[in-house]
Design an enzyme around this catalytic site. Structure first.
Site, PDB file in Angstrom:
ATOM      1  N   LYS A 146       1.253   4.233  -2.638  1.00  0.00           N
ATOM      2  CA  LYS A 146       0.928   5.512  -2.366  1.00  0.00           C
ATOM      3  C   LYS A 146       2.299   6.599  -2.821  1.00  0.00           C
ATOM      4  O   LYS A 146       2.044   7.662  -3.269  1.00  0.00           O
ATOM      5  CB  LYS A 146       0.552   5.842  -1.265  1.00  0.00           C
ATOM      6  CG  LYS A 146      -0.902   5.313  -0.691  1.00  0.00           C
ATOM      7  CD  LYS A 146      -1.964   5.921  -1.746  1.00  0.00           C
ATOM      8  CE  LYS A 146      -3.303   5.247  -1.092  1.00  0.00           C
ATOM      9  NZ  LYS A 146      -4.375   5.934  -2.004  1.00  0.00           N
ATOM     10  N   TYR A 176       0.897  -1.137  -0.056  1.00  0.00           N
ATOM     11  CA  TYR A 176       0.067  -0.071  -0.034  1.00  0.00           C
ATOM     12  C   TYR A 176       0.690   1.189  -0.025  1.00  0.00           C
ATOM     13  O   TYR A 176       0.846   2.330  -0.747  1.00  0.00           O
ATOM     14  CB  TYR A 176      -0.755   0.158   1.055  1.00  0.00           C
ATOM     15  CG  TYR A 176      -1.654   0.868   1.329  1.00  0.00           C
ATOM     16  CD1 TYR A 176      -2.863   1.278   0.800  1.00  0.00           C
ATOM     17  CD2 TYR A 176      -1.392   2.283   2.294  1.00  0.00           C
ATOM     18  CE1 TYR A 176      -3.591   2.479   0.905  1.00  0.00           C
ATOM     19  CE2 TYR A 176      -2.154   3.383   2.623  1.00  0.00           C
ATOM     20  CZ  TYR A 176      -3.383   3.336   1.577  1.00  0.00           C
ATOM     21  OH  TYR A 176      -4.002   4.686   1.954  1.00  0.00           O
TER      22      TYR A 176
END
Length: 253
Positions: free
Chosen positions: A158, A154
């Protein structure tokens, strides 16, 4: 912002819902992209009940499917008008130590958090460039700037979103399309509740998290829409390629 068309992905709950409600209150015609039609309809009704001067129109869209994205974007322009603003907010994660996870989970996280926004850029930005104007705000995360334990893939997505934002800002500047990222810190949302649960232990964990934040509280979804609305307005006409942290001072640069 009155009368301008804005797409918000993942607008059915949490931060996305707050963004949708704020942009509608500012007078936007908001196209709400989400895979949950019931949640989307509830947000549209909430906006109407609040007396927003704008409108909210749900479009059930799987952002990981480029063909589906292209079809929904074309429908938005046909029904609502030329898109002025794109807010890439949709995302998902399942926190776990990286070495306990495998390719199926990695691919799902990458598809939703990185490829999904790329699909939206492809479908929307070419239209903005043709019209010589538009705004994109990518909801990244401070996890992409400093990393987060148990959220390695994740965080990578990002971080990639932040780099993609800066690259697109350079590419699209001559077309007067401004591209920025907003980086939330830890936020008390339904998505977080799904991970940490509810009850005394969850509240204890959130209190512990808040102690590490200079403002001594976790963020709420309403902490972000003001900045996002600003970036879509004329007041932000000379801001592009920026990654703006909204984290109560947890990260400073």
């Amino acid at each position: 912002m009155s009368g301008k068309v804005a797409i918000v992905t993942g607008g059915g709950s949490g931060i996305g819902e707050a963004i949708v409600l704020r942009l509608a209150a500012e007078g936007c015609k908001v196209a709400l992209f989400d895979i949950n039609p019931e949640a989307s309809a509830a947000v549209a009704e909430k906006s109407k009940a609040a007396g927003a001067t704008g409108s909210v129109v749900p479009y059930m869209t799987d952002i990981t499917d480029l063909d589906a994205v292209e079809a929904s974007v074309a429908k938005v322009e046909d029904e609502l008008g030329p898109i002025w603003m794109l807010v890439n907010n949709a995302g998902w994660d399942k926190p776990a130590p990286f070495l306990t996870t495998g390719p199926d989970l990695w691919q799902k996280i990458i598809s939703l958090n990185l490829l999904g926004p790329i699909n939206l850029h492809s479908a929307v930005c070419k239209r903005m460039v043709e019209r010589k104007g538009g705004r994109v705000v990518n909801v990244a995360s401070d996890a992409g700037r400093v990393g987060t334990s148990n959220e390695a893939v994740y965080s990578a997505c990002k971080g990639g979103t932040i780099a993609f934002t800066k690259s697109m800002a350079r590419e699209l500047a001559r077309g007067n399309v401004l591209v920025n990222a907003v980086c939330p810190g830890p936020t008390d949302t339904p998505a977080m509740a799904a991970v940490v649960g509810t009850g005394p232990e969850a509240e204890k964990w959130k209190e512990s998290m808040a102690k590490g934040i200079p403002l001594r509280r976790m963020a709420q979804p309403d902490d972000y829409p003001g900045m996002i609305a600003f970036l879509g307005s004329d007041d932000a006409s000379y801001i592009t390629g920026q990654a703006i942290s909204i984290s109560g001072g947890l990260t400073m640069s």
